[in-house]
Structures are given as structure tokens and as C-alpha cells.
Motif scaffolding. Structure first.
Motif, PDB file in Angstrom:
ATOM      1  N   ASP A 139       1.079  95.472 126.225  1.00 51.70           N
ATOM      2  CA  ASP A 139       2.159  94.912 125.410  1.00 51.70           C
ATOM      3  C   ASP A 139       2.911  93.796 126.128  1.00 51.70           C
ATOM      4  O   ASP A 139       3.430  92.883 125.486  1.00 51.70           O
ATOM      5  CB  ASP A 139       3.147  96.012 125.018  1.00 51.70           C
ATOM      6  CG  ASP A 139       2.555  96.995 124.014  1.00 51.70           C
ATOM      7  OD1 ASP A 139       1.551  96.642 123.369  1.00 51.70           O
ATOM      8  OD2 ASP A 139       3.089  98.115 123.897  1.00 51.70           O
ATOM      9  N   SER A 140       2.995  93.877 127.449  1.00 54.10           N
ATOM     10  CA  SER A 140       3.819  92.932 128.201  1.00 54.10           C
ATOM     11  C   SER A 140       3.057  91.676 128.622  1.00 54.10           C
ATOM     12  O   SER A 140       3.655  90.766 129.188  1.00 54.10           O
ATOM     13  CB  SER A 140       4.393  93.612 129.446  1.00 54.10           C
ATOM     14  OG  SER A 140       3.355  94.000 130.325  1.00 54.10           O
ATOM     15  N   GLY A 141       1.737  91.640 128.403  1.00 55.70           N
ATOM     16  CA  GLY A 141       0.968  90.457 128.781  1.00 55.70           C
ATOM     17  C   GLY A 141       0.549  90.434 130.231  1.00 55.70           C
ATOM     18  O   GLY A 141       0.272  89.366 130.787  1.00 55.70           O
ATOM     19  N   LEU A 142       0.482  91.617 130.889  1.00 57.84           N
ATOM     20  CA  LEU A 142      -0.036  91.671 132.254  1.00 57.84           C
ATOM     21  C   LEU A 142      -1.467  91.146 132.243  1.00 57.84           C
ATOM     22  O   LEU A 142      -2.257  91.498 131.371  1.00 57.84           O
ATOM     23  CB  LEU A 142      -0.016  93.112 132.765  1.00 57.84           C
ATOM     24  CG  LEU A 142      -0.358  93.331 134.249  1.00 57.84           C
ATOM     25  CD1 LEU A 142       0.765  92.814 135.138  1.00 57.84           C
ATOM     26  CD2 LEU A 142      -0.623  94.807 134.529  1.00 57.84           C
ATOM     27  N   PRO A 143      -1.834  90.275 133.191  1.00 62.87           N
ATOM     28  CA  PRO A 143      -3.212  89.765 133.205  1.00 62.87           C
ATOM     29  C   PRO A 143      -4.228  90.905 133.172  1.00 62.87           C
ATOM     30  O   PRO A 143      -4.053  91.936 133.842  1.00 62.87           O
ATOM     31  CB  PRO A 143      -3.279  88.989 134.525  1.00 62.87           C
ATOM     32  CG  PRO A 143      -1.879  88.560 134.776  1.00 62.87           C
ATOM     33  CD  PRO A 143      -1.021  89.686 134.269  1.00 62.87           C
ATOM     34  N   PHE A 144      -5.283  90.705 132.391  1.00 58.09           N
ATOM     35  CA  PHE A 144      -6.269  91.778 132.231  1.00 58.09           C
ATOM     36  C   PHE A 144      -6.937  92.121 133.560  1.00 58.09           C
ATOM     37  O   PHE A 144      -7.232  93.290 133.822  1.00 58.09           O
ATOM     38  CB  PHE A 144      -7.320  91.375 131.193  1.00 58.09           C
ATOM     39  CG  PHE A 144      -8.214  92.510 130.796  1.00 58.09           C
ATOM     40  CD1 PHE A 144      -7.737  93.539 130.007  1.00 58.09           C
ATOM     41  CD2 PHE A 144      -9.535  92.560 131.216  1.00 58.09           C
ATOM     42  CE1 PHE A 144      -8.553  94.604 129.647  1.00 58.09           C
ATOM     43  CE2 PHE A 144     -10.362  93.610 130.862  1.00 58.09           C
ATOM     44  CZ  PHE A 144      -9.868  94.635 130.072  1.00 58.09           C
ATOM     45  N   HIS A 145      -7.175  91.122 134.399  1.00 62.69           N
ATOM     46  CA  HIS A 145      -7.777  91.432 135.696  1.00 62.69           C
ATOM     47  C   HIS A 145      -6.865  92.328 136.520  1.00 62.69           C
ATOM     48  O   HIS A 145      -7.332  93.243 137.209  1.00 62.69           O
ATOM     49  CB  HIS A 145      -8.083  90.151 136.470  1.00 62.69           C
ATOM     50  CG  HIS A 145      -8.932  90.391 137.681  1.00 62.69           C
ATOM     51  ND1 HIS A 145      -8.759  89.715 138.856  1.00 62.69           N
ATOM     52  CD2 HIS A 145      -9.967  91.252 137.890  1.00 62.69           C
ATOM     53  CE1 HIS A 145      -9.648  90.145 139.749  1.00 62.69           C
ATOM     54  NE2 HIS A 145     -10.385  91.071 139.187  1.00 62.69           N
ATOM     55  N   GLU A 146      -5.567  92.106 136.441  1.00 65.87           N
ATOM     56  CA  GLU A 146      -4.635  92.981 137.156  1.00 65.87           C
ATOM     57  C   GLU A 146      -4.671  94.389 136.571  1.00 65.87           C
ATOM     58  O   GLU A 146      -4.542  95.375 137.300  1.00 65.87           O
ATOM     59  CB  GLU A 146      -3.220  92.413 137.095  1.00 65.87           C
ATOM     60  CG  GLU A 146      -2.179  93.235 137.829  1.00 65.87           C
ATOM     61  CD  GLU A 146      -2.413  93.356 139.328  1.00 65.87           C
ATOM     62  OE1 GLU A 146      -1.877  94.298 139.940  1.00 65.87           O
ATOM     63  OE2 GLU A 146      -3.148  92.512 139.893  1.00 65.87           O
TER      64      GLU A 146
END
Length: 279
Positions: A148-155
Motif C-alpha cells: 500500500d505504501s509503495g515500498l519498492p518491490f525488490h525491497e
């Protein structure tokens, strides 16, 4: 408000990221099963792959010694380098002789991991990506909040696959290693076989989500097969010690964990040697 023309693509992108995350979770679960397996080690497969690693680093095929437990390996570990021994090669006064094979394998593996993990393309975003200041770490978030918050997918893969699985499997091998060190002193550099699955799960999650073709696929497949087939192993210059997998491995869930982490309750090997961590 967002223009109506942008809503449908954003929904598709959000659904895609959720689908990719679901695949990553399934990948992590599959590799966790490998990490806690009590099926017999496939020494035939392990020996062939390890022999190819020896050849890659300019060594002949070793003599293979099979033992039923890490404790039973102790008589065969004398003279093998510890981590301190390998670090001594990084200083100005290097020891005489050739750099140990274990160091060559570790260096080659480190380069391979870096190359494989770099093969990542961020999937389409459904929202403005999360920002961070230079030098700051990304926040550690539960998966729903991360999406929901837009954390990078790789992270997300690093936190929810690699790091989570590492905590689970290190929670198995570290107590065993500690018990071994208590019995025999410093433990030489070696590999944990099935319990080395965390980095492989991370790369496999990258393959199954955003990067199906890896430039070093053959080497990844080789390490994957070795991890699926082996127990602990220690490479020496002329002989390699292979440990059978445990016959009993009991774990329990870590309370309130976000990524299905587990911890060791009891582990036992075919010769009766066992470890039960203090609670």
C-alpha cells in the motif's frame, strides 16, 4: 482526484504487484520446505556438483567422506581454514601457500550472488513510490502495508523472502554450529547445504516474478541442485566432508512474525547427536 483514465491502469498494476508478491511468498515456502527437510541427502548429486566447483577453481576431484552428523565430522576437519584464517589473507602479511579452496568458493559465490540479484527490473507501480533520504534504510513493513505504501518491490523481496528465510534457517544452523564449536573449538568455513536456501529463494523469487531469464542461469541451477540435495559440507584441498541430513527436525512458528518465520525446537542426527536450544 485521479483522472478516470488512470484508475483502470492503476488497478491493473496493483493487482499485478499483489500477484507477484503471492508468487514470491509461494517461492519462499517452497525453499523453506527444502531448508527443514529430513529426507536423506542425495550424496551422488552433491558429489558431482561439488566436484565441478573444485574443477572451476583449479582443483582435482576430492575424496568424499560421508558422516552422519556435524559432530561426527570433527575428526576430519583438522587443518581446514576458519573465517579468521581467511581474513588473514586480506592483510599485508599473507600466509605462505595457495589461497584456501574454501575462500575461492566463497569469493566465487559472492560474485555470483551479486550478479544474480542485480538482474532485477522493478514492476509497474500503481502509486507514487516511497522515498527515502540518501543513506537511509528502507522501513521494515508487513507485506500489506508495504504494498500500500509503495515500498519498492525488490525491497519487499529482500525483507519478505531473503531476510525472513535467512532468520528461519540461521535459527537452525547457528545453534548446531554453536554446539559443534563447544565440542571442538572454532568451526572451519563450510556450507550448510539445505539451510543455505535464503539467497537462492531470493533469486528464485526474482526469476518467478520479474526476470525469468538469468544470464548465469547454469550456475544458479547448479547451486540450487546442490542446496536441494546436500546437508552440511566442508571443502578441503584434497577431501570434502559431507554430512547426512538430520532425521528429526522440529520447529515452531515465531509469534507475530510477518513472513512465516520459524525457530528450532529440536534437531537430531542418525548417530544420536542432537541439539535442543535453550528457551
Amino acid at each position: 482526484m485521479r483522472p478516470r483514465a488512470l484508475i483502470a491502469p492503476a488497478r491493473r498494476q496493483a493487482a499485478l504487484r499483489q500477484e507477484l508478491w503471492d508468487r514470491a511468498v509461494e517461492t519462499r515456502r517452497e525453499w523453506l520446505e527444502v531448508g527443514v527437510s529430513t529426507k536423506p541427502a542425495d550424496h551422488t548429486v552433491s558429489e558431482e556438483i561439488i566436484a565441478s566447483l573444485y574443477a572451476r577453481h583449479g582443483r582435482p576431484r576430492p575424496e568424499f567422506i560421508r558422516v552422519p552428523s556435524p559432530r561426527a565430522a570433527i575428526p576430519y576437519l583438522e587443518g581446514l581454514p576458519t573465517h579468521d584464517d581467511l581474513r588473514s589473507w586480506l592483510g599485508d602479511r599473507r600466509p605462505p601457500g595457495r589461497f584456501p579452496l574454501a575462500g575461492d568458493i566463497a569469493a566465487g559465490l559472492s560474485q555470483l550472488r551479486s550478479a544474480l540479484e542485480a538482474e532485477f527490473t522493478e514492476p509497474p507501480r500503481d502509486r507514487t513510490p516511497m522515498k527515502r533520504r540518501k543513506g537511509e534504510a528502507w522501513p521494515v513493513l508487513p507485506p500489506g502495508q508495504a504494498l500500500d505504501s509503495g515500498l519498492p518491490f525488490h525491497e519487499m523481496l529482500i525483507q519478505g523472502v531473503r531476510n525472513a528465510l535467512f532468520r528461519s534457517l540461521a535459527g537452525i544452523y547457528l545453534p548446531v554450529r554453536s554446539a559443534l564449536a563447544h565440542a571442538a573449538g572454532p568451526v572451519p568455513v563450510g556450507w550448510y547445504g539445505q539451510q543455505d536456501a535464503a539467497w537462492l529463494a531470493h533469486v528464485d523469487a526474482i526469476r518467478r516474478t520479474v526476470q525469468p531469464h538469468l544470464r548465469r542461469e547454469r550456475e544458479f541451477a547448479e547451486w540450487s541442485a546442490l542446496t536441494r540435495s546436500a546437508g552440511w559440507w566442508w571443502p578441503g584441498e584434497h577431501r570434502c566432508v559431507l554430512v547426512d541430513r538430520p532425521v528429526i527436525l522440529r520447529t515452531e512458528p515465531v509469534p507475530h512474525a510477518w513472513h512465516e518465520e520459524i525457530r528450532l525446537v529440536h534437531i537430531e542426527y542418525a548417530d544420536g547427536w542432537s541439539v535442543t536450544p535453550a528457551r
